[in-house]
Design a protein around this motif. Structure first.
Motif, short mmCIF file in Angstrom:
data_model
loop_
_atom_site.label_atom_id
_atom_site.label_comp_id
_atom_site.label_asym_id
_atom_site.label_seq_id
_atom_site.Cartn_x
_atom_site.Cartn_y
_atom_site.Cartn_z
N GLY A 318 8.03 -24.12 -25.40
CA GLY A 318 8.31 -22.72 -25.73
C GLY A 318 8.26 -21.83 -24.51
N SER A 319 7.81 -20.59 -24.71
CA SER A 319 7.72 -19.61 -23.64
C SER A 319 6.85 -20.16 -22.51
CB SER A 319 7.10 -18.31 -24.18
OG SER A 319 7.96 -17.74 -25.15
N ILE A 320 7.38 -20.05 -21.29
CA ILE A 320 6.75 -20.76 -20.17
C ILE A 320 5.29 -20.35 -19.97
CG2 ILE A 320 7.66 -19.09 -18.47
CD1 ILE A 320 8.10 -21.63 -16.61
N ASN A 321 4.99 -19.04 -20.10
CA ASN A 321 3.59 -18.59 -19.88
C ASN A 321 2.65 -19.17 -20.94
OD1 ASN A 321 4.67 -17.18 -17.78
ND2 ASN A 321 4.53 -15.15 -18.77
N MET A 322 3.17 -19.34 -22.17
CA MET A 322 2.31 -19.87 -23.24
C MET A 322 2.06 -21.37 -23.05
SD MET A 322 3.88 -17.82 -26.53
CE MET A 322 2.40 -17.84 -27.58
N VAL A 323 3.11 -22.10 -22.65
CA VAL A 323 2.93 -23.55 -22.43
C VAL A 323 1.97 -23.78 -21.26
CG1 VAL A 323 4.10 -25.71 -21.80
CG2 VAL A 323 5.20 -24.10 -23.39
N GLU A 324 2.11 -22.98 -20.20
CA GLU A 324 1.20 -23.14 -19.05
C GLU A 324 -0.23 -22.78 -19.43
OE1 GLU A 324 4.50 -22.74 -15.47
OE2 GLU A 324 3.17 -21.03 -15.89
N LYS A 325 -0.40 -21.83 -20.32
CA LYS A 325 -1.74 -21.46 -20.80
C LYS A 325 -2.36 -22.64 -21.56
CE LYS A 325 -3.54 -17.66 -21.21
NZ LYS A 325 -4.54 -17.04 -20.31
N VAL A 326 -1.56 -23.28 -22.40
CA VAL A 326 -2.06 -24.46 -23.14
C VAL A 326 -2.45 -25.58 -22.17
CG1 VAL A 326 -1.32 -26.35 -24.67
CG2 VAL A 326 -0.82 -24.00 -25.29
N GLU A 327 -1.61 -25.81 -21.15
CA GLU A 327 -1.92 -26.86 -20.17
C GLU A 327 -3.24 -26.56 -19.46
OE1 GLU A 327 1.70 -26.64 -17.91
OE2 GLU A 327 2.58 -28.40 -18.91
N ASN A 328 -3.48 -25.27 -19.17
CA ASN A 328 -4.75 -24.88 -18.54
C ASN A 328 -5.93 -25.15 -19.48
OD1 ASN A 328 -3.38 -24.03 -16.29
ND2 ASN A 328 -3.27 -21.88 -16.94
N PHE A 329 -5.78 -24.80 -20.76
CA PHE A 329 -6.86 -25.04 -21.71
C PHE A 329 -7.16 -26.54 -21.82
CE2 PHE A 329 -8.56 -21.44 -24.08
CZ PHE A 329 -7.73 -20.39 -23.68
N ILE A 330 -6.11 -27.37 -21.79
CA ILE A 330 -6.30 -28.82 -21.89
C ILE A 330 -7.03 -29.34 -20.66
CG2 ILE A 330 -5.07 -31.04 -21.87
CD1 ILE A 330 -2.91 -29.73 -23.66
N SER A 331 -6.60 -28.89 -19.46
CA SER A 331 -7.25 -29.42 -18.24
C SER A 331 -8.69 -28.91 -18.12
CB SER A 331 -6.43 -29.05 -17.00
OG SER A 331 -6.30 -27.65 -16.91
N GLU A 332 -8.93 -27.62 -18.51
CA GLU A 332 -10.30 -27.08 -18.43
C GLU A 332 -11.23 -27.83 -19.38
OE1 GLU A 332 -8.78 -22.59 -17.28
OE2 GLU A 332 -9.77 -22.94 -19.21
N ALA A 333 -10.72 -28.19 -20.57
CA ALA A 333 -11.57 -28.90 -21.54
C ALA A 333 -11.94 -30.29 -21.00
CB ALA A 333 -10.84 -29.02 -22.87
N LYS A 334 -10.97 -30.92 -20.29
CA LYS A 334 -11.25 -32.25 -19.72
C LYS A 334 -12.31 -32.14 -18.63
CE LYS A 334 -6.74 -34.39 -20.70
NZ LYS A 334 -5.38 -34.65 -20.14
N LEU A 335 -12.19 -31.09 -17.81
CA LEU A 335 -13.15 -30.91 -16.70
C LEU A 335 -14.55 -30.63 -17.21
CD1 LEU A 335 -10.99 -28.73 -14.23
CD2 LEU A 335 -11.64 -31.17 -13.99
N SER A 336 -14.62 -29.95 -18.39
CA SER A 336 -15.96 -29.55 -18.87
C SER A 336 -16.64 -30.66 -19.67
CB SER A 336 -15.82 -28.29 -19.76
OG SER A 336 -15.03 -28.62 -20.89
N LYS A 337 -15.93 -31.82 -19.79
CA LYS A 337 -16.56 -32.93 -20.54
C LYS A 337 -17.75 -33.52 -19.79
CE LYS A 337 -13.13 -34.90 -23.68
NZ LYS A 337 -12.10 -35.94 -23.88
#
Ligand code: P6P
Length: 337
Positions: A318-337
């Motif tokens: 979808g909208s590029i800013n929204m997809v990049e936001k989701v990618e950030n949430f996914i990578s941040e969640a992995k880092l905080s494991k």
């Protein structure tokens, strides 16, 4: 005024140069898709009136009940395209294996292959909700004149020559790209002509609509759970609106016109539900050509090297800013494991 708008046929002729290396075959392929779309549109719009809705009793390779319209749409597209000797092979969601276009030498001499989901969102049919057809076109990689092989279908999405969808909604629209932007054509059923109604469609860079089946929330990766909570917070332009039709084509079409993101995440036991070859790659090609982004949460969808015809991938598009936001949430969640 329809008389002023270009028809799909005129548009294809005018943009013939887009179909590079094509000696008219791709134009002919589009014309056969156009014909099949009109036939299916007519049947879908009558579905409530005749006894062709509801499960056909058989299951497709996905283990999903095959709705009668699924079977019908699959047969219409396959027969229309095979009878015109334009492609050398077809892969469909409804068929376990790919179809080799026989037609003797003629079939094997064709250089294009087609992959499709003939009727996506078919669980919506008997509740009168919009459904769609998704298609994707590649040049074969095996030698012309030989029978098509599995590797012809297992190409990354970046090799697509064309992709598009037909949405059978309040009106029937055909939206496609050949790598030179995205254009939408609306069918006038009274005369059976598609008219250019949405030239040069552009995905808004941002949006406030998110489309996901929140019923699967407990199975989502932590990053997606965190993103959904972000969408629901009272802050700035949030909360966003949650809009989910249960039809990829319809949700993606609305989001492309208004701004938004469609998500079908992986779960602990699956790679999600959407199929890479005939749902994600064509929708990703259209999304990128309209200025949006399509990812599996980490990588670009169109760069994934396929390994099987019906493989599934997580899909965020979808909208590029929204997809990049989701990618950030996914990578941040992995880092905080
Ligand atoms: P769920 C339809 O079967 C489809 O492939 C997409 O069109 C749609 O977005 C999704 O699956 C719906 O799946 O699991 O939310 O019902």
């Amino acid at each position: 005024m329809e008389g002023n708008s270009k028809t799909l046929g005129e548009f294809i002729i005018e943009n013939q140069k887009e179909f590079k290396y094509s000696s008219g075959e791709l134009s002919r392929l589009f014309n056969s898709i156009k014909l099949a779309a009109k036939i299916v549109s007519h049947k879908v719009n009558k579905a409530g009136l005749v006894d062709i809705i509801g499960g056909a009793g058989e299951k497709n390779i996905q283990g999903e009940d095959q709705q009668k319209l699924d079977v019908y749409a699959n047969e219409v597209f396959i027969k229309t395209i095979i009878n015109r000797q334009i492609v050398c092979g077809i892969t469909s969601e409804e068929n376990d294996d790919f179809i080799t276009v026989q037609g003797g030498d003629n079939g094997n001499n064709n250089k294009y292959i087609l992959l499709m989901d003939p009727l996506d969102g078919s669980s919506n049919i008997d509740v009168n909700v919009s459904v769609g057809t998704i298609f994707s076109v590649y040049r074969r990689i095996s030698e012309v004149g030989t029978p098509v092989i599995l590797e012809d279908f297992l190409q990354p999405g970046i090799n697509q020559v064309a992709a598009g969808y037909i949405i059978y909604g309040t009106s029937t629209m055909l939206v496609y790209t050949t790598g030179h932007g995205v254009n939408g054509f609306t069918l006038n059923p009274a005369i059976g002509t598609f008219y250019l109604s949405h030239p040069k469609i552009k995905f808004p860079e941002d949006g406030n609509i998110y489309s996901v089946n929140e019923g699967n929330y407990v199975h989502f990766p932590q990053g997606i759970k965190n993103y959904i909570k972000f969408c629901q917070q009272e802050e700035g332009d949030r909360p966003y609106s949650s809009r989910y039709i249960g039809s990829l084509v319809s949700d993606m079409h609305r989001n492309m016109l208004k701004g938004g993101i469609y998500m079908y995440p992986s779960t602990k036991s699956t790679n999600g539900k959407l199929r890479l070859l005939y749902e994600c790659n064509p929708m990703a090609f259209i999304t990128e050509q309209a200025g949006g982004k399509a990812s599996d949460g980490v990588s670009r969808i169109m760069e994934i090297e396929p390994t099987s015809l019906h493989e599934r991938v997580p899909f965020y598009s979808g909208s590029i800013n929204m997809v990049e936001k989701v990618e950030n949430f996914i990578s941040e969640a992995k880092l905080s494991k």
